[in-house]
Write an enzyme that holds these catalytic residues in place. Structure first.
Site, PDB file in Angstrom:
ATOM      1  N   GLU A 286     -24.784 -39.352 -20.743  1.00  0.00           N
ATOM      2  CA  GLU A 286     -25.058 -37.911 -20.837  1.00  0.00           C
ATOM      3  C   GLU A 286     -24.055 -37.188 -21.727  1.00  0.00           C
ATOM      4  O   GLU A 286     -23.319 -36.306 -21.262  1.00  0.00           O
ATOM      5  CB  GLU A 286     -24.994 -37.286 -19.432  1.00  0.00           C
ATOM      6  CG  GLU A 286     -25.935 -37.913 -18.443  1.00  0.00           C
ATOM      7  CD  GLU A 286     -25.783 -37.351 -17.034  1.00  0.00           C
ATOM      8  OE1 GLU A 286     -26.754 -37.418 -16.278  1.00  0.00           O
ATOM      9  OE2 GLU A 286     -24.690 -36.849 -16.704  1.00  0.00           O
ATOM     10  N   GLY A 288     -22.528 -34.464 -24.095  1.00  0.00           N
ATOM     11  CA  GLY A 288     -22.793 -33.084 -24.500  1.00  0.00           C
ATOM     12  C   GLY A 288     -21.953 -32.791 -25.729  1.00  0.00           C
ATOM     13  O   GLY A 288     -22.431 -32.697 -26.861  1.00  0.00           O
ATOM     14  N   CYS A 355      -8.331  -7.404 -25.401  1.00  0.00           N
ATOM     15  CA  CYS A 355      -7.099  -6.801 -24.892  1.00  0.00           C
ATOM     16  C   CYS A 355      -6.479  -7.635 -23.783  1.00  0.00           C
ATOM     17  O   CYS A 355      -6.459  -7.235 -22.616  1.00  0.00           O
ATOM     18  CB  CYS A 355      -7.387  -5.379 -24.436  1.00  0.00           C
ATOM     19  SG  CYS A 355      -7.687  -4.354 -25.874  1.00  0.00           S
ATOM     20  N   GLU A 356      -6.006  -8.806 -24.130  1.00  0.00           N
ATOM     21  CA  GLU A 356      -5.221  -9.668 -23.249  1.00  0.00           C
ATOM     22  C   GLU A 356      -4.294 -10.491 -24.127  1.00  0.00           C
ATOM     23  O   GLU A 356      -4.711 -10.967 -25.188  1.00  0.00           O
ATOM     24  CB  GLU A 356      -6.117 -10.638 -22.458  1.00  0.00           C
ATOM     25  CG  GLU A 356      -6.897  -9.956 -21.372  1.00  0.00           C
ATOM     26  CD  GLU A 356      -7.415 -10.903 -20.295  1.00  0.00           C
ATOM     27  OE1 GLU A 356      -6.914 -12.050 -20.216  1.00  0.00           O
ATOM     28  OE2 GLU A 356      -8.308 -10.478 -19.558  1.00  0.00           O
TER      29      GLU A 356
HETATM   30  C1  LIG Z   1     -20.666 -31.606 -18.353  1.00  0.00           C
HETATM   31  C2  LIG Z   1     -21.454 -32.799 -17.959  1.00  0.00           C
HETATM   32  C3  LIG Z   1     -21.752 -33.777 -18.905  1.00  0.00           C
HETATM   33  C4  LIG Z   1     -21.309 -33.716 -20.349  1.00  0.00           C
HETATM   34  O1  LIG Z   1     -19.970 -33.733 -20.578  1.00  0.00           O
HETATM   35  P1  LIG Z   1     -19.445 -33.847 -22.097  1.00  0.00           P
HETATM   36  O2  LIG Z   1     -17.981 -33.947 -21.941  1.00  0.00           O
HETATM   37  O3  LIG Z   1     -19.865 -32.645 -22.819  1.00  0.00           O
HETATM   38  O4  LIG Z   1     -20.050 -35.089 -22.674  1.00  0.00           O
HETATM   39  C5  LIG Z   1     -22.535 -34.835 -18.509  1.00  0.00           C
HETATM   40  N1  LIG Z   1     -22.988 -34.952 -17.228  1.00  0.00           N
HETATM   41  C6  LIG Z   1     -22.703 -34.024 -16.287  1.00  0.00           C
HETATM   42  C7  LIG Z   1     -23.257 -34.175 -14.927  1.00  0.00           C
HETATM   43  C8  LIG Z   1     -21.921 -32.932 -16.624  1.00  0.00           C
HETATM   44  O5  LIG Z   1     -21.651 -32.023 -15.681  1.00  0.00           O
END
Ligand SMILES: *Cc1c(COP(=O)(O)O)cnc(C)c1O
Length: 431
Positions: A286, A288, A355-356
């Site tokens: 998975e 991202g 503003c921080e």
């Molecule tokens: C955030 C997340 C990902 C992806 O993480 P990356 O570091 O972006 O690859 C995959 N699986 C689950 C369940 C997540 O919460």
């Protein structure tokens, strides 16, 4: 340098075949620029690397990194599947053309009505706790017979890793998943409730550049899965090792060499499947960040240079647009886009307009000589960037432009002041 920049003959940074100074001129700053080809390349690199060693393989793009609908469409067209962590992401994935069988919902502290919605869409649920399992049983079939309804469980393989404490999602401090010690019992409980558990999932953390923890987690989860297989009737259809594949943010950080990584992970996978007599279930990962992280740039213009106790380069956006430096202390490389080959000569702070005091894109960064009016490109702004943006300081969120083959298109209009108060209601008595 692993950041892979294109600079044209005018010394201007180019994205997707377009001069960044022209994009900034045309659309204004601040602005996100997304490079379509990079997303496609990143996706294909992972897909080809893993399928080379194991055919039953799927990528579930972790869309919390970036849910822009154009990005979702690009990944849909590549054949990706989706890891959704909220009902909003399930809704977005379906709206983007992903059929329910291409989506896996991995929630945390999920409400009953959220499970009911995910179930009603026909999207598979990856269960995070015994509480969730028991509540899901009542939702799927209040009469007590769940007729082989397919589910999977997220386990905590007691291995964690990540670029920041907040991003370590395995190990004894993590709130996610069920424990190794209770796995057999929980899968049996699911069977007794009439479910058909067909999968196991883990996600140990985010921003991992060193393959070691991922390998350890793979071994650890295979052991848990093997044990469940041996002690219950569970036949796994898939084993999902989550995301976390890192990208280099600094010029010195290594690239995760994806093919040897895939070879090692699939090697462990195949060995353990054989050891435990588990057949050939699908292998999921998975990613991202790895898919979209380096595909976007945040363009921002310098409007103020201040020599006070330190030298501040003041730009026209802040952590409302890119939270990672303020929230995690993350490094994001900054390029002087209108003079991209200029030599780095002085130590400065690059400060946003919120503003921080914590609103800094860089502290003590050695950059070229920068002047008011210069254009900066903040790199690796594709993952956890817009998706974490806010309207803090009542600043409308910025727009996004997609570039491809020398063409640019707006894929998100910048918000207006009116967008700051949509959905607010002032009671009549206060008018
Ligand atoms: C955030 C997340 C990902 C992806 O993480 P990356 O570091 O972006 O690859 C995959 N699986 C689950 C369940 C997540 O919460």
């Amino acid at each position: 340098m692993n950041l892979n920049l294109k600079v044209n003959s005018k010394d201007h940074l180019e994205i997707g075949g377009i001069d960044t100074t022209e994009i900034a001129e045309k659309y204004g700053t601040p602005l996100y620029v997304i490079d379509e080809e990079k997303i496609r390349d990143n996706y294909k690199r992972v897909y080809n690397a893993f399928t080379k060693f194991y055919k039953n393989f799927k990528i579930l793009y972790a869309c919390k990194a970036n849910t822009n609908l154009a990005v979702m469409r690009i990944l849909e067209s590549e054949g990706s599947n989706i890891d959704a962590v909220s009902t909003g992401e399930v809704y977005t994935a379906i709206k983007s053309g992903f059929s329910p069988d291409r989506i896996l919902f991995t929630g945390n502290n999920v409400r009953d009505d959220e499970m009911a919605y995910v179930d009603s869409e026909g999207v598979r649920i990856n269960v995070d706790s015994i509480s969730q399992l028991k509540r899901l049983a009542k939702i799927v079939n209040p009469d007590g017979n769940n007729d082989g309804y397919k589910i999977s469980f997220r386990v905590n393989p007691n291995v964690g890793a990540g670029h920041h404490e907040h991003c370590i999602t395995g190990g004894p401090m993590s709130k996610f998943g069920i424990m190794e010690e209770e796995a057999v019992e929980v899968y049996q409980m699911a069977i007794d409730l009439g479910f058909k558990p067909v999968g196991m999932h883990s996600h140990i953390g985010s921003g991992i550049l060193n393959p070691e923890p991922f390998k350890l987690a793979t071994e650890a989860m295979m052991k848990i899965a093997g044990n469940v297989h041996k002690n219950t009737d569970v036949e796994f259809e898939f084993l999902d090792f989550g995301g976390g594949l890192g990208i280099p943010y600094t010029p010195e950080e290594p690239l995760l060499d994806i093919e040897p990584f895939a070879e090692e992970i699939t090697g462990i996978y195949k060995d353990k499947l054989a050891d435990y007599g588990m057949g050939n279930p699908d292998l999921y990962i998975e990613p991202g960040r790895y898919i979209v992280g380096d595909a976007s740039y945040l363009l921002t213009r310098v409007n103020t240079i201040k020599n006070s106790y330190r030298k501040f380069i003041g730009v026209d956006t802040g952590f409302n647009t890119l939270l990672r430096p303020s929230m995690y202390g993350s490094y994001h490389h900054i390029v002087l886009a209108n003079n991209a080959n200029a030599e780095a000569v002085e130590k400065v702070d690059v400060a946003g307009n919120v503003c921080e005091s914590g609103d800094l894109f860089a502290r003590d960064r050695i950059l070229p000589k920068i002047e008011e009016g210069d254009l900066l490109a903040i790199l690796n702004a594709g993952a956890y960037a817009f998706s974490m943006a806010s309207q803090y300081n009542s600043r409308p969120r910025v727009g996004e432009v997609l570039v491809n083959n020398g063409e640019s298109e707006i894929v998100r209009e910048k918000e207006t002041y009116d967008d700051l108060y949509t959905k607010q209601i002032v009671p009549d008595r206060l008018k």
